[in-house]
Design a protein around this motif. Structure first.
Motif, PDB file in Angstrom:
ATOM      1  N   PHE A  53     -90.035 -61.231  54.420  1.00 33.40           N
ATOM      2  CA  PHE A  53     -88.962 -62.425  54.480  1.00 33.40           C
ATOM      3  C   PHE A  53     -89.842 -62.571  53.094  1.00 33.40           C
ATOM      4  CE2 PHE A  53     -87.234 -66.108  55.045  1.00 33.40           C
ATOM      5  CZ  PHE A  53     -86.183 -65.423  54.533  1.00 33.40           C
ATOM      6  N   ALA A  54     -88.512 -62.713  52.103  1.00 31.06           N
ATOM      7  CA  ALA A  54     -88.953 -63.903  50.828  1.00 31.06           C
ATOM      8  C   ALA A  54     -87.472 -65.100  50.865  1.00 31.06           C
ATOM      9  CB  ALA A  54     -88.635 -62.676  49.752  1.00 31.06           C
ATOM     10  N   LEU A  55     -87.548 -66.306  50.319  1.00 29.60           N
ATOM     11  CA  LEU A  55     -87.192 -67.539  49.619  1.00 29.60           C
ATOM     12  C   LEU A  55     -88.308 -67.981  49.016  1.00 29.60           C
ATOM     13  CD1 LEU A  55     -84.650 -68.765  50.505  1.00 29.60           C
ATOM     14  CD2 LEU A  55     -85.112 -69.700  52.181  1.00 29.60           C
ATOM     15  N   ALA A  56     -87.768 -68.364  47.637  1.00 30.55           N
ATOM     16  CA  ALA A  56     -88.201 -68.866  46.972  1.00 30.55           C
ATOM     17  C   ALA A  56     -87.346 -70.175  46.412  1.00 30.55           C
ATOM     18  CB  ALA A  56     -88.207 -68.060  45.440  1.00 30.55           C
ATOM     19  N   SER A  57     -87.292 -70.455  47.851  1.00 31.01           N
ATOM     20  CA  SER A  57     -87.201 -72.263  48.196  1.00 31.01           C
ATOM     21  C   SER A  57     -88.092 -73.564  47.311  1.00 31.01           C
ATOM     22  CB  SER A  57     -85.551 -72.674  49.134  1.00 31.01           C
ATOM     23  OG  SER A  57     -85.830 -73.907  49.287  1.00 31.01           O
ATOM     24  N   LEU A  58     -87.699 -74.403  46.632  1.00 31.51           N
ATOM     25  CA  LEU A  58     -88.088 -74.907  46.380  1.00 31.51           C
ATOM     26  C   LEU A  58     -88.594 -76.512  47.519  1.00 31.51           C
ATOM     27  CD1 LEU A  58     -87.739 -75.065  42.305  1.00 31.51           C
ATOM     28  CD2 LEU A  58     -89.634 -75.164  43.640  1.00 31.51           C
ATOM     29  N   ARG A  59     -87.265 -76.549  48.116  1.00 36.40           N
ATOM     30  CA  ARG A  59     -87.116 -77.699  49.558  1.00 36.40           C
ATOM     31  C   ARG A  59     -86.510 -77.589  50.450  1.00 36.40           C
ATOM     32  NH1 ARG A  59     -84.905 -83.272  46.545  1.00 36.40           N
ATOM     33  NH2 ARG A  59     -85.688 -83.821  48.218  1.00 36.40           N
ATOM     34  N   GLU A  60     -86.801 -76.858  51.487  1.00 35.63           N
ATOM     35  CA  GLU A  60     -86.897 -77.022  52.580  1.00 35.63           C
ATOM     36  C   GLU A  60     -87.814 -77.759  53.825  1.00 35.63           C
ATOM     37  OE1 GLU A  60     -84.290 -74.189  53.413  1.00 35.63           O
ATOM     38  OE2 GLU A  60     -84.169 -73.942  52.152  1.00 35.63           O
ATOM     39  N   PRO A  61     -87.074 -79.118  54.041  1.00 34.78           N
ATOM     40  CA  PRO A  61     -87.437 -79.858  54.876  1.00 34.78           C
ATOM     41  C   PRO A  61     -87.882 -78.719  56.378  1.00 34.78           C
ATOM     42  CG  PRO A  61     -85.276 -80.285  53.878  1.00 34.78           C
ATOM     43  CD  PRO A  61     -85.070 -79.303  53.897  1.00 34.78           C
ATOM     44  N   TYR A  62     -87.708 -77.833  56.723  1.00 29.72           N
ATOM     45  CA  TYR A  62     -88.598 -77.299  57.858  1.00 29.72           C
ATOM     46  C   TYR A  62     -88.218 -75.882  57.283  1.00 29.72           C
ATOM     47  CZ  TYR A  62     -89.539 -75.014  62.014  1.00 29.72           C
ATOM     48  OH  TYR A  62     -90.192 -74.145  63.009  1.00 29.72           O
ATOM     49  N   GLY A  63     -87.156 -74.912  57.080  1.00 27.14           N
ATOM     50  CA  GLY A  63     -87.053 -73.382  56.787  1.00 27.14           C
ATOM     51  C   GLY A  63     -87.252 -72.392  58.135  1.00 27.14           C
ATOM     52  N   THR A  64     -86.191 -72.959  58.545  1.00 30.49           N
ATOM     53  CA  THR A  64     -86.141 -72.014  59.791  1.00 30.49           C
ATOM     54  C   THR A  64     -86.064 -70.888  59.647  1.00 30.49           C
ATOM     55  OG1 THR A  64     -84.187 -74.392  61.166  1.00 30.49           O
ATOM     56  CG2 THR A  64     -84.222 -72.289  61.870  1.00 30.49           C
ATOM     57  N   VAL A  65     -85.598 -69.921  58.928  1.00 29.82           N
ATOM     58  CA  VAL A  65     -85.475 -68.880  58.718  1.00 29.82           C
ATOM     59  C   VAL A  65     -86.801 -68.567  58.581  1.00 29.82           C
ATOM     60  CG1 VAL A  65     -82.761 -68.599  57.765  1.00 29.82           C
ATOM     61  CG2 VAL A  65     -84.815 -68.789  55.929  1.00 29.82           C
ATOM     62  N   TYR A  66     -87.819 -69.036  57.707  1.00 25.33           N
ATOM     63  CA  TYR A  66     -88.663 -68.138  57.954  1.00 25.33           C
ATOM     64  C   TYR A  66     -89.242 -68.790  59.188  1.00 25.33           C
ATOM     65  CZ  TYR A  66     -89.549 -69.873  52.393  1.00 25.33           C
ATOM     66  OH  TYR A  66     -89.811 -70.154  50.720  1.00 25.33           O
ATOM     67  N   GLY A  67     -88.795 -68.986  60.281  1.00 28.52           N
ATOM     68  CA  GLY A  67     -89.599 -69.453  61.644  1.00 28.52           C
ATOM     69  C   GLY A  67     -89.210 -67.694  62.203  1.00 28.52           C
ATOM     70  N   GLU A  68     -88.003 -67.917  61.911  1.00 24.35           N
ATOM     71  CA  GLU A  68     -86.657 -66.372  62.676  1.00 24.35           C
ATOM     72  C   GLU A  68     -87.641 -65.453  62.053  1.00 24.35           C
ATOM     73  OE1 GLU A  68     -82.796 -69.080  62.995  1.00 24.35           O
ATOM     74  OE2 GLU A  68     -83.332 -67.356  61.341  1.00 24.35           O
ATOM     75  N   ALA A  69     -87.626 -65.260  60.802  1.00 22.42           N
ATOM     76  CA  ALA A  69     -88.560 -64.311  60.460  1.00 22.42           C
ATOM     77  C   ALA A  69     -89.572 -63.596  61.116  1.00 22.42           C
ATOM     78  CB  ALA A  69     -88.131 -63.882  58.355  1.00 22.42           C
ATOM     79  N   MET A  70     -90.198 -65.262  60.912  1.00 23.66           N
ATOM     80  CA  MET A  70     -91.613 -64.537  61.543  1.00 23.66           C
ATOM     81  C   MET A  70     -91.944 -64.084  63.006  1.00 23.66           C
ATOM     82  SD  MET A  70     -93.456 -67.836  60.066  1.00 23.66           S
ATOM     83  CE  MET A  70     -95.580 -67.769  60.683  1.00 23.66           C
ATOM     84  N   THR A  71     -91.042 -64.139  63.488  1.00 22.27           N
ATOM     85  CA  THR A  71     -90.711 -64.178  65.194  1.00 22.27           C
ATOM     86  C   THR A  71     -90.434 -63.199  65.186  1.00 22.27           C
ATOM     87  OG1 THR A  71     -89.953 -66.449  66.080  1.00 22.27           O
ATOM     88  CG2 THR A  71     -89.520 -65.014  67.238  1.00 22.27           C
ATOM     89  N   GLU A  72     -89.745 -62.720  64.394  1.00 18.56           N
ATOM     90  CA  GLU A  72     -89.721 -60.795  64.400  1.00 18.56           C
ATOM     91  C   GLU A  72     -90.038 -59.782  64.090  1.00 18.56           C
ATOM     92  OE1 GLU A  72     -86.846 -59.714  66.182  1.00 18.56           O
ATOM     93  OE2 GLU A  72     -86.400 -61.841  66.994  1.00 18.56           O
ATOM     94  N   GLY A  73     -91.267 -60.877  63.226  1.00 20.37           N
ATOM     95  CA  GLY A  73     -92.223 -60.331  63.374  1.00 20.37           C
ATOM     96  C   GLY A  73     -92.986 -59.085  61.256  1.00 20.37           C
ATOM     97  N   LEU A  74     -92.035 -60.743  60.656  1.00 19.40           N
ATOM     98  CA  LEU A  74     -91.949 -60.449  58.826  1.00 19.40           C
ATOM     99  C   LEU A  74     -92.934 -61.428  58.316  1.00 19.40           C
ATOM    100  CD1 LEU A  74     -87.921 -59.947  58.270  1.00 19.40           C
ATOM    101  CD2 LEU A  74     -90.184 -57.920  58.852  1.00 19.40           C
ATOM    102  N   PRO A  75     -94.027 -60.956  57.517  1.00 24.88           N
ATOM    103  CA  PRO A  75     -94.625 -61.715  56.980  1.00 24.88           C
ATOM    104  C   PRO A  75     -93.942 -62.185  55.608  1.00 24.88           C
ATOM    105  CG  PRO A  75     -94.941 -59.570  55.926  1.00 24.88           C
ATOM    106  CD  PRO A  75     -94.103 -59.894  57.170  1.00 24.88           C
TER     107      PRO A  75
END
Length: 269
Positions: free
Chosen positions: A167-189
């Protein structure tokens, strides 16, 4: 007067508006926050930002969003690698702060057989920026290497998480980053800038790779290491899934919110 609780997922004024609107809205937001009994904020990073801006830390409680995006049926999108060594997924609307152009530049520097990039998100939010993204995608060095899928249902998004490798997201401003957490839950670095809340979710070199903001060659190297080195990718994937198991579900988040509301009511009696 009954107590007032504010739920914040962005700093005063927000992060997606122009300068004038952001300035005016920030004043209104700060005025409103003077009358609240509790500030429920989405992340530790956002709490730090709010404290630095002068909001009272003793009123803040961190209540993160859930890591489980869908209760609906998961839909398998099929083979996302498309004959390449890995499938990279990015989920986010096509707005400048999400860094899609940087991600495309990083991908373009990888070997042609390294990865197929899949983009999920609304491409109509910032039409001028979306036009630049489409133009870059159509360039010869990226032809056939990027697939745009548009907006998907939660069940479809989970299917993409499960079918991807990175999973990749080149975002400069993510107050939380929900999609990072979702991706990690499904086993994605995860791969992204060392900014916003990502460092609070994934440790660099353990659950993912966080590189200096704006350093596109470093972003490319991070993608290269995870797409071309399967043992490293698998190790980080397992670590990401384990780490994400500590994140709250939406049921946990709801309980935290209602616990805080009950505490506020008790304190007001």
């Amino acid at each position: 007067m009954p107590p007032v609780v504010a739920i914040l997922h962005q700093p005063p004024g927000g992060i997606d508006h122009g300068g004038l609107r952001r300035s005016l809205q920030a004043r209104l937001d700060r005025t409103a926050y003077r009358h609240v009994s509790r500030l429920l904020v989405a992340s530790a990073d956002l709490a730090d930002t709010l404290r630095a801006g002068g909001l009272p830390g003793d009123l803040m409680r961190v209540v993160p969003p859930g890591r489980d995006p869908a209760s609906s049926a998961v839909i398998d999108p099929g083979d996302l690698r498309a004959g390449r060594r890995a499938a990279v997924l990015s989920v986010g609307n096509w707005v400048a702060r999400k860094g899609l152009l940087d991600l495309l530049e990083a991908l373009a520097s990888l070997p042609a057989d390294a990865a197929t990039l899949h983009l999920l998100g609304d491409d109509a939010v910032e039409p001028a920026y979306a036009s630049r993204v489409r133009e870059r995608m159509a360039a010869p060095d990226l032809a056939g290497r990027v697939v745009a899928h548009g907006v998907k249902t939660p069940g479809e998004v989970v299917g993409f998480y499960r079918a991807a490798d990175v999973f990749a997201l080149a975002s400069l401003r993510e107050p939380y980053g929900t999609v990072y957490g979702e991706a990690m839950t499904e086993g994605l670095p995860v791969v992204g800038w060392d900014a916003g809340n990502l460092p609070h979710l994934a440790r660099n070199g353990v659950e993912g790779l966080a590189v200096p903001p704006g350093d596109v060659p470093a972003l490319a190297e991070a993608l290269r290491s995870l797409t071309l080195d399967e043992p490293v990718r698998r190790r980080m994937a397992a670590a990401a899934k384990l780490r994400a198991s500590e994140f709250p579900t939406w049921d946990d988040t709801a309980r935290m919110v209602f616990d805080e509301l009950r505490d506020v009511v008790k304190e007001a009696q």
